[in-house]
Design a protein around this motif. Structure first.
Motif, mmCIF file in Angstrom:
data_model
loop_
_atom_site.group_PDB
_atom_site.id
_atom_site.type_symbol
_atom_site.label_atom_id
_atom_site.label_comp_id
_atom_site.label_asym_id
_atom_site.label_seq_id
_atom_site.Cartn_x
_atom_site.Cartn_y
_atom_site.Cartn_z
ATOM 1 N N GLY A 29 57.062 -20.788 58.634
ATOM 2 C CA GLY A 29 58.328 -20.255 58.156
ATOM 3 C C GLY A 29 58.371 -18.741 58.200
ATOM 4 N N ARG A 30 59.461 -18.198 57.655
ATOM 5 C CA ARG A 30 59.627 -16.749 57.694
ATOM 6 C C ARG A 30 60.458 -16.258 56.519
ATOM 7 N N VAL A 31 60.329 -14.959 56.257
ATOM 8 C CA VAL A 31 61.128 -14.280 55.240
ATOM 9 C C VAL A 31 61.801 -13.083 55.889
ATOM 10 N N ARG A 32 63.082 -12.918 55.626
ATOM 11 C CA ARG A 32 63.815 -11.754 56.105
ATOM 12 C C ARG A 32 64.449 -11.041 54.921
ATOM 13 N N VAL A 33 64.231 -9.744 54.834
ATOM 14 C CA VAL A 33 64.852 -8.903 53.813
ATOM 15 C C VAL A 33 65.803 -7.967 54.535
ATOM 16 N N ASN A 34 67.082 -8.107 54.232
ATOM 17 C CA ASN A 34 68.114 -7.335 54.934
ATOM 18 C C ASN A 34 67.985 -7.501 56.449
ATOM 19 N N GLY A 35 67.679 -8.718 56.867
ATOM 20 C CA GLY A 35 67.697 -9.050 58.287
ATOM 21 C C GLY A 35 66.403 -8.849 59.043
ATOM 22 N N ARG A 36 65.325 -8.412 58.359
ATOM 23 C CA ARG A 36 64.065 -8.189 59.075
ATOM 24 C C ARG A 36 62.879 -8.391 58.130
ATOM 25 N N GLY A 37 61.697 -8.459 58.698
ATOM 26 C CA GLY A 37 60.498 -8.575 57.888
ATOM 27 C C GLY A 37 60.284 -7.317 57.076
ATOM 28 N N TYR A 38 59.995 -7.475 55.797
ATOM 29 C CA TYR A 38 59.844 -6.319 54.923
ATOM 30 C C TYR A 38 58.711 -5.404 55.376
ATOM 31 N N VAL A 39 57.648 -5.960 55.923
ATOM 32 C CA VAL A 39 56.491 -5.140 56.314
ATOM 33 C C VAL A 39 56.816 -4.192 57.458
ATOM 34 N N THR A 40 57.944 -4.392 58.138
ATOM 35 C CA THR A 40 58.325 -3.509 59.242
ATOM 36 C C THR A 40 59.175 -2.325 58.772
ATOM 37 N N ALA A 41 59.522 -2.300 57.473
ATOM 38 C CA ALA A 41 60.387 -1.230 56.968
ATOM 39 C C ALA A 41 59.675 0.117 57.032
#
Length: 300
Positions: free
Chosen positions: A56-68
């Motif tokens: 599965g996956r998690v998206r925060v505001n449309g993307r993975g949080y770790v990429t912020a």
């Protein structure tokens, strides 16, 4: 917004989170409920990238949080109020976080005032009570002025004034259009705070519903009849859930009072009581999660 899709996390052969899917919308407080061991904290850790999902996956505001690029400006979180360097002062703890997150120093004093710790800003955080540590943790979550906020048991250790303050704070944050996810075991507080509920048990989704609808659909009817056993059989056959009550009464959910009366009439069963009753959030929650309790105390 937080979007969780098919999220699964296993430890050994056990699934702590099992195919979980739900969305946390902005502009409302979402209560995240479940018994101990349900997977709430693990889910929050995966939202923040602290644990990696197996599926599965998690998206925060449309993307993975770790990429912020500037994560503290996107998400603020309180997972463990005691997770701090106890020898630092409250102000220096926040100042260190501000420098790490490219946040202006002036913001440190703003959040200290906001959480009511301005007078103890230069005291060592390790000397704080649990309630004061909670306030400091909330200050850290607010530091980057993020649009998404996660709070895990935020009222632990707070006095009544503090509980009221955090309740109003969360509602104010949601009123500003932010996404607010709050995990708590205090049903009375969730009833006053949350607009929407996500309930999980044994890592799986049980309910994803508005607060008013959750309590309404979990309410029932108290029934007393001359032949409760035969009535219970007829009601169960009609799709109702029936639980015996003290004194021979029946607690019926899933059917309105009028439908129960018609079933009793068709079966020629006399009724002495037919009383709709509205359950509290705590009662509705306990009914919903009774089959998902992993750790249950025995009788004394």
């Amino acid at each position: 917004m937080i979007e969780i899709t098919g999220l699964t996390k296993r430890y050994g052969g056990k699934a702590a989170v099992d195919g979980l899917t739900f969305t946390v919308e902005p502009g409302r407080v979402t209560g995240f409920l479940g018994p101990n061991g349900a997977g709430k904290s693990t889910t929050m850790r995966m939202i923040l990238g602290l644990d990696r999902p197996d599926e599965g996956r998690v998206r925060v505001n449309g993307r993975g949080y770790v990429t912020a690029a500037l994560p503290m400006r996107e998400v603020g979180a309180l997972l463990d109020a005691r997770a701090l360097h106890g020898t630092r002062t409250a102000r220096n703890h926040l100042l260190w976080l501000a420098h790490a997150g490219a946040i202006a120093e002036s913001r440190v004093d703003e959040v200290l005032r906001q959480v009511g710790l301005e007078s103890v800003a230069r005291k060592r955080a390790g000397t704080f009570s649990l309630g004061m540590s909670q306030r400091l943790g909330i200050a850290a979550a607010l530091l980057g002025d993020p649009r998404v906020l996660l709070f895990d048991e935020p009222v632990n250790g707070l006095d009544p004034e503090g509980v009221k303050w955090i309740r109003e704070l969360m509602r104010d944050l949601a009123g500003e259009g932010r996404t607010v996810l709050v995990s708590s075991h205090l049903m009375s507080e969730m009833a006053l705070t949350a607009d929407h509920l996500v309930v999980i048990g044994r890592g799986r989704l049980i309910a994803d519903v508005g607060m008013t609808e959750f309590v309404r659909h979990s309410s029932g009817v108290l029934v007393r009849a001359d032949d409760p056993e035969r009535l219970a059989t007829a009601l169960t056959a009609a799709g109702a859930a029936v639980e015996p009550e003290p004194g021979g009464a029946l607690a019926v959910s899933g059917l309105e009072a009028g439908a129960i009366g018609r079933i009793a009439l068709d079966a020629a069963i006399a009724l002495s009581e037919l009383t709709p009753r509205r359950l509290s959030l705590e009662e509705a929650y306990m009914n919903l999660t009774r089959d998902s309790i992993e750790f249950e105390a025995g009788a004394a």
